[in-house]
Scaffold this active site. Structure first.
Site, PDB file in Angstrom:
ATOM      1  N   HIS A  15      -8.063  -4.412  -1.758  1.00  0.00           N
ATOM      2  CA  HIS A  15      -6.861  -3.739  -1.285  1.00  0.00           C
ATOM      3  C   HIS A  15      -6.218  -4.595  -0.203  1.00  0.00           C
ATOM      4  O   HIS A  15      -6.786  -4.759   0.880  1.00  0.00           O
ATOM      5  CB  HIS A  15      -7.223  -2.349  -0.738  1.00  0.00           C
ATOM      6  CG  HIS A  15      -6.031  -1.509  -0.393  1.00  0.00           C
ATOM      7  ND1 HIS A  15      -5.170  -1.018  -1.357  1.00  0.00           N
ATOM      8  CD2 HIS A  15      -5.527  -1.092   0.795  1.00  0.00           C
ATOM      9  CE1 HIS A  15      -4.213  -0.308  -0.765  1.00  0.00           C
ATOM     10  NE2 HIS A  15      -4.403  -0.353   0.541  1.00  0.00           N
ATOM     11  N   ASP A  29      -9.698  -2.720  -6.620  1.00  0.00           N
ATOM     12  CA  ASP A  29      -9.197  -2.084  -5.394  1.00  0.00           C
ATOM     13  C   ASP A  29      -9.668  -0.627  -5.347  1.00  0.00           C
ATOM     14  O   ASP A  29      -9.275   0.175  -6.193  1.00  0.00           O
ATOM     15  CB  ASP A  29      -7.656  -2.170  -5.419  1.00  0.00           C
ATOM     16  CG  ASP A  29      -6.986  -1.512  -4.217  1.00  0.00           C
ATOM     17  OD1 ASP A  29      -7.676  -0.841  -3.425  1.00  0.00           O
ATOM     18  OD2 ASP A  29      -5.758  -1.684  -4.079  1.00  0.00           O
ATOM     19  N   SER A  54       0.834  -1.195   0.000  1.00  0.00           N
ATOM     20  CA  SER A  54       0.000   0.000   0.000  1.00  0.00           C
ATOM     21  C   SER A  54       0.879   1.260   0.000  1.00  0.00           C
ATOM     22  O   SER A  54       1.686   1.435  -0.904  1.00  0.00           O
ATOM     23  CB  SER A  54      -0.951  -0.043   1.206  1.00  0.00           C
ATOM     24  OG  SER A  54      -1.928   0.951   1.120  1.00  0.00           O
TER      25      SER A  54
END
EC number: 3.1.1.32
Length: 408
Positions: free
Chosen positions: A372, A343, A217
């Site tokens: 995600h 996502d 991320s």
């Protein structure tokens, strides 16, 4: 294929038989309805949900290398049959996945501006394959936005590395892992100074050890921004990137849609606020903390806090600088990037497929489901996710066979 069908229908009928014995469907009508629905759902799942990921890479050698040594990226990904949708995967993963036990050794390093960074080491001194610590391969792990070395996805990566005999070190962003802020400065996706210091520090401790990094991320965005800046001039031999937000403008816009704001944006904003509220005394010297604490979206938080801290004239300047899609062309070492096109943090249309095709060092692996940092698979996805398997195979491929990429 046919095998999956047989397995699915057999499991389905066994399940239904057991239910029928319990008398759930007293009549044959109920049973045929459920069977019909089950078969229809299985058909839909196998035709529309379970798919091979899209592998985007301009370099045939890199492609062949991945097909041989990291075959998971060419196999069909079967998302968990009862929660394949992106938002659901994203929300459930932290609650479903197990948390392997990891003993860390903490190290605090000083930075040039008088701050400190907390590193958590997993030394793996019992490594069978690499008993010599000086040449034991090392993986630097970068967690997400408010994440630390305690995130389940980090623990799983360490668990995978442990079985392969590697050492890991987790880079905790400033002020996040319980250590004090010595200066009024935290972190952001665009500023790579702390990461540069950590890469240099780890490399100087083990100069003969093969060295890789993996970022998740925001950790992945930071790592990409660092690689775009340094090109070939890095001690890292390769990197793996998971669920990075490629274009921050698109990410923020997606997270401001009403449902996404409710499910993710508001919660993440409160996480950011609570992560800095502990350091309120030192931060109050530079920021209107009451205003920062009133932010209701990530954009408001970044506008009042992050972009100001790092000296950007406007929030757009910060978001421009933080977006890795602009730096991808300069990456100079092999990088594997896994994203799911559903996502909400990194919408599919914002993934820089065309740019990736212009850099021989880059491979994108794009799944149709996974959300995600979700990538849940199997009926009860507690243990290993698809992302964990991609991490394990790619890291092993690079450490054990990385020299073959350019000869294949």
């Amino acid at each position: 294929g046919a095998m999956d069908w047989q397995v699915l229908t057999r499991e389905l009928s066994l399940y239904l038989e057991s239910q029928v014995r319990v008398g759930l469907f007293g009549s044959g009508v109920g049973l045929s309805l459920v069977l019909g629905f089950g078969v229809a759902y299985a058909c839909y799942y196998l035709s529309s949900i379970a798919k091979k990921p899209q592998l985007v890479a301009s370099n045939d050698r890199f492609c062949r290398f991945l097909e041989e040594y990291c075959p998971v990226v060419t196999e069909t990904y079967y998302p968990t049959i009862w929660c394949w949708e992106g938002r659901v995967q994203t929300l459930l993963r932290p609650f479903i996945t197990s948390r392997p036990q990891v003993q860390y050794r903490n190290e605090l390093i000083k930075t040039a501006d008088g701050g400190q960074i907390s590193l958590d080491w997993f030394d793996n001194n019992d490594s069978l394959y690499y008993p010599d610590a000086s040449t034991r391969p090392t993986v630097l792990l970068l967690p997400g936005l408010t994440g630390t070395s305690k995130e389940s996805y980090i623990l799983h990566m360490i668990h995978q590395s442990e079985t392969l005999g590697y050492r890991c070190v987790v880079f905790n962003n400033r002020g996040i892992a319980g250590e004090d802020l010595l200066t009024p400065r935290t972190y952001c996706a665009a500023n790579t100074e702390d990461l540069e210091a950590v890469v240099h520090h780890v490399h100087s401790l083990h100069p003969s050890a093969p060295f890789m990094a993996a970022g998740v991320s925001m950790g992945g965005m930071l790592l990409l921004n660092y690689l775009g800046k340094t090109g070939r001039d890095t001690p890292l031999m390769a990197a793996a990137i998971f669920s990075a937000g490629w274009n921050v403008f698109e990410s923020v816009e997606s997270l401001e849609k009403p449902l996404n704001w409710l499910l993710f944006n508001y919660y993440l904003t409160t996480c950011l606020q609570s992560s800095i509220s502990r350091h309120r005394q030192i931060l109050e010297k530079l920021f209107d903390m009451d205003l920062v604490m009133k932010a209701r979206t990530i954009r408001e938080f970044d506008k009042r806090f992050t972009s100001v801290m790092f000296g950007y004239p406007t929030i757009d300047d910060y978001y421009e600088d933080a977006s890795p899609c602009r730096k991808l062309k300069s990456v100079g070492i092999p990088v594997l990037c896994l994203n799911s096109v559903d996502d909400v943090f990194s919408p599919g249309h914002a993934i820089p497929v065309e740019t990736a095709k212009q850099n021989a060092n880059v491979a994108l692996v794009l799944t149709s489901c996974g959300g995600h940092i979700g990538f849940l698979e199997g009926i009860w996805p507690r243990k290993c996710t698809y992302m964990d398997r991609v991490f394990k195979q790619f890291v092993q491929a690079m450490f054990e066979h990385g020299n073959k990429i350019f000869s294949m």
